[in-house]
Write an enzyme that holds these catalytic residues in place. Structure first.
Site, PDB file in Angstrom:
ATOM      1  N   CYS A  92       0.814  -1.219   0.000  1.00  0.00           N
ATOM      2  CA  CYS A  92       0.000   0.000   0.000  1.00  0.00           C
ATOM      3  C   CYS A  92       0.847   1.268   0.000  1.00  0.00           C
ATOM      4  CB  CYS A  92      -0.937   0.007   1.203  1.00  0.00           C
ATOM      5  SG  CYS A  92      -1.935  -1.493   1.342  1.00  0.00           S
ATOM      6  N   HIS A 382      -9.651   2.332  -1.590  1.00  0.00           N
ATOM      7  CA  HIS A 382      -8.205   2.125  -1.435  1.00  0.00           C
ATOM      8  C   HIS A 382      -7.656   1.158  -2.484  1.00  0.00           C
ATOM      9  CE1 HIS A 382      -4.322   1.236   0.142  1.00  0.00           C
ATOM     10  NE2 HIS A 382      -4.654   0.214   0.903  1.00  0.00           N
ATOM     11  N   CYS A 411       0.254   2.884   6.207  1.00  0.00           N
ATOM     12  CA  CYS A 411       0.598   1.530   6.631  1.00  0.00           C
ATOM     13  C   CYS A 411       0.564   0.605   5.415  1.00  0.00           C
ATOM     14  CB  CYS A 411      -0.386   1.035   7.695  1.00  0.00           C
ATOM     15  SG  CYS A 411      -2.107   1.005   7.140  1.00  0.00           S
TER      16      CYS A 411
END
Length: 434
Positions: A92, A382, A411
């Site tokens: 990510c 996301h 994160c």
């Protein structure tokens, strides 16, 4: 020879609307979406036919055909074909990390301009067959006659044909990110109501950003889509409270589909440059990327899969000579509401800050009114590799309007965290004068 480091300018960024998996982008690939994001950036900043010193980007959920994704996206865009593309994957944190890597080259004078990009689709996730059946298919391709090809399938069992669905579980633990975050929420005693409230606020802030016109120059249409389809302006705390736990089915479960990000398709890009390049191309500087940090923790040993950003931010603040309270905006990626709340609580915890961050005192609390003021991942979605560039573009715009300093915390899977600091031009000049 000693070289003086140069300032790294954030010129701005764009993204395509983010869409829930298997909805409006179901037929698009990573290449389709990244190319759209790049072309949106080209149109936004008049870069048609321009050479950019590098495009660094990637995707997390990839096919083997995506091995050269960034370069293929460049060739599918209106940038000059002399622009090189580098494909990078850091879960990510991919597009934030790519921005930091390119920023370092700009700072040292190795390059003058760069684009950080990210794209992800879970609608087009690769379907993998068993190794035995895959070997048969490879063998078929090597046989010449039809008879020989048929012979390859002798003894084929139905079990070989069963596809192996994509797995987002951590290889070291076998647990999904949501399951890990549920454990974090239990360890840090994060109430379900607090998670739902954070999710509600994210949707309300995101909806307000659209309605005010703030998003107009940050979004470029793609495949007839003009707006994120995860955004829920009509959601309520009552609706969120009615949802069942998604990862821990017992009464201890607190993470739901409403306070967790959905699987999302989308892409984003952001343009970085030296001040000289920006001036040459008559492009204003929205903000400067001044510090960055990435680190990993021992999540297998119990550190918490999504807690590494607490460490990355702490180390970065030490290098920058700043405190956690020295910021006008905080962009903390909302993978899960619980993860954000765990991060904030950890920074206030004396024992955690002593044992994990090596601090004699807690980093302290932040002003929550400065957190994700235009909404974040819980509202927009996301697409793993695209989130970092989305956040950089958004924060740069905020700083260009309001001035000040902003902190980014992302994160990632694998127990990693990526952090960065952006500062408005006026803030940079005031600090230099002092």
């Amino acid at each position: 020879m000693t070289r003086e480091l140069r300032r790294v300018a954030v010129i701005g960024g764009v993204r395509i609307p983010f869409c829930r998996s298997n909805t409006l982008y179901a037929d698009l690939s990573n290449l389709d979406m990244m190319s759209s994001a790049l072309n949106g950036l080209v149109d936004r900043f008049g870069l048609k036919g321009q050479h950019i010193d590098e495009v660094v980007g990637g995707a997390v959920v990839t096919h083997s055909k995506d091995f050269n994704l960034a370069r293929e996206a460049v060739l599918s865009s209106k940038l000059a074909p002399s622009t090189p593309g580098v494909t990078l994957i850091q879960a990510c944190g991919t597009s934030l990390q790519s921005a930091l890597m390119s920023a370092a080259k700009i700072a040292t004078g190795e390059i003058e301009s760069a684009i950080s990009a990210g794209s992800d689709t879970t609608s087009d996730a690769p379907i993998v067959f068993s190794k035995k059946f895959s070997k048969r298919l490879i063998d078929v391709g090597q046989r010449k006659s039809a008879i020989d090809k048929i012979k390859v399938f002798k003894g084929l069992s139905p079990g070989e044909l069963a596809p192996q669905p994509p797995n987002v579980a951590e290889p070291r633990t076998g647990l999904t990110m949501g399951q890990h975050c549920e454990l974090m929420a239990q360890e840090w005693h994060i109430p379900r109501a607090d998670q739902d409230e954070l999710a509600y606020e994210s949707h309300m802030k995101g909806a307000a950003a659209y309605e005010s016109g703030y998003m107009d120059d940050l979004i470029v249409p793609c495949a007839g889509v003009y707006r994120d389809n995860n955004l829920r302006p009509d959601t309520t705390l009552e609706k969120l409270a009615s949802l069942k736990p998604a990862y821990e089915k017992s009464e201890r479960g607190t993470l739901t589909a409403g306070n967790s990000t959905p699987l999302t398709d989308g892409a984003s890009s952001v343009l970085l440059a030296s001040e000289a390049w920006a001036a040459e191309h008559n492009l204003p500087v929205l903000a400067y990327l001044t510090f960055g940090q990435h680190i990993a923790n021992d999540f297998v040993g119990g550190d918490g899969l999504l807690m590494a950003p607490t460490i990355a931010v702490s180390k970065m603040l030490d290098r920058a000579g700043l405190t956690l309270q020295d910021f006008d905006f905080y962009e903390i990626h909302e993978a899960f509401a619980a993860q954000v709340l765990c991060t904030l609580k950890a920074w206030e915890d004396a024992d955690y800050c002593r044992t994990k961050l090596g601090k004699s005192a807690p980093l302290g609390a932040i002003d929550r009114t400065k957190l994700n003021v235009k909404g974040s991942s819980l509202a927009f979605g996301h697409p793993f590799a695209a989130t970092g560039a989305r956040i950089v573009a958004n924060l740069a715009k905020l700083l260009s309007i309001h001035g000040g300093r902003g902190l980014i915390s992302v994160c990632t899977a694998g127990g990693m965290g990526v952090a960065a600091i952006l500062e408005a031009p006026t803030t940079i000049e005031a600090r230099a004068a002092a």
